[in-house]
Scaffold this active site. Sequence first.
Site, short mmCIF file in Angstrom:
data_model
loop_
_atom_site.label_atom_id
_atom_site.label_comp_id
_atom_site.label_asym_id
_atom_site.label_seq_id
_atom_site.Cartn_x
_atom_site.Cartn_y
_atom_site.Cartn_z
CD GLN A 290 -3.15 -0.84 2.09
OE1 GLN A 290 -2.95 -0.16 3.09
NE2 GLN A 290 -4.25 -1.53 1.92
CD GLU A 378 11.29 30.05 -19.95
OE1 GLU A 378 10.15 30.42 -20.18
OE2 GLU A 378 11.99 29.40 -20.75
#
Length: 396
Positions: A290, A378
């Site tokens: 899990q 950027e």
Amino acid sequence: MVIASPDIPLTLTLTPEHEDLIKTVRAFARREIAPIAAEYDESGEFPLATVRKMGEMGLMGIEVPEAYGGAGMDTLAYVLTMIEVARADASHSTILSVNNSLYAYGIMQFGTEAQKQKYVAPVAAGAKIGAYSLTEPMSGSDAATMASRAVLNEAGTHYIINGRKSWVTSGPVADYVVLFTMTHPEKGNKGITAFLVEADQPGFIRGKKEPKLGIRASATSELVFENYACPVENILGRVGDGFKIAMTVLDAGRIGIAAQALGIAEAAYEAALTYARERQAFGGPIGQFQMIQQKIADMKTRIEAARALIYNAVLAKQRAKLEGGRFTLEASIAKLFASEAAAFVTDEAVQIHGGMGYSKEFPVERYYRDARITRIYEGTSEVQRMVIARSELGLR
Ligand code: CAA
């Protein structure tokens, strides 16, 4: 595929041309780029041969009209290409993004006919390489505080440019550069002007090449200008409009970086899925546990959320093209989320691989390093948050 934005009355359609593009670019990237990515990452050498091939395929000017040497396609095509190339190698997608967005987009938006013919056509066709130079050693996020200067000569024919620019992607190899420098310092951000400069002219000096953590095959350097004489006809847009041009161009660039981040995340996710299916521990594949399943679920969810935000930004850019206005907010949201998703996904991919994720024998360590820059260049994640919050609060 048809996507409709709740805020934007437009749809995004994946046409047969887009599907063909994905197939072609994916096949090319798998065949020609992925096999050399680790070697070029290690050496830091610029992959000129594959860059030229991308140019021959029309990938260096995807949105540039065919009359100017480009492929004449749309922003969705650009984004799909960026994702596919980044999945194979982030460095190649960085080179691609600078040519397409930071360089060609700006000249197509603000350039004269002669500038488009001279400076876009050879770059879009892949024969020449373009760059964009805004940042300076003491001026990064606060882009308007630059120290470089351009002064008009007495004859009024040339601007004489002096100063040092830094972090210029493709700086060591660029033929042409869109350069932002201060012509009227007393006017602050309204004193910045954009120029088209040529690398083979006197006074253009390539400075120190940056030794980088990631995207190592994309060459980055300083550029030094010593009495570089730029003719007035090479002003891009108008004198004093440089800051707005730089920001407009970055809006388009940020969509590309979001797509790059998504491509890197997808590559890391696919590697993690394969590993989770194949790696055996405690009597079975680790994917049956899990804790691994939770990672897989969270990685996939962030990847798909990033994709939806990128498509939303593409729609916003499409609307701006039709109706005018900006797509700043949507571009910043997409870049912020996709780059942080890439950080999460590449980190979890390393974790799923355990010790092998820390080894250069598997590509996930490269994806992890390459993803890091998407939160910085950027516009950092902090700058994107500034842009988003200012827009929401109606502040400047
Ligand atoms: N489009 C058009 N105009 C814009 C704009 C945009 N996206 N953003 C701002 N402007 C305009 C504003 O409207 C304003 O105009 P008026 O004064 O006429 O109203 C003017 O520009 C100044 O705006 P701000 O007051 O908001 O400017 P600011 O100084 O506060 O800066 C900022 C805002 C968002 C922080 C901006 O400086 C910024 O984006 N910084 C980050 C720069 C960046 O991304 N650098 C990376 C460079 S590229 C790179 O990474 C290297 C590479 O090669 C890949």
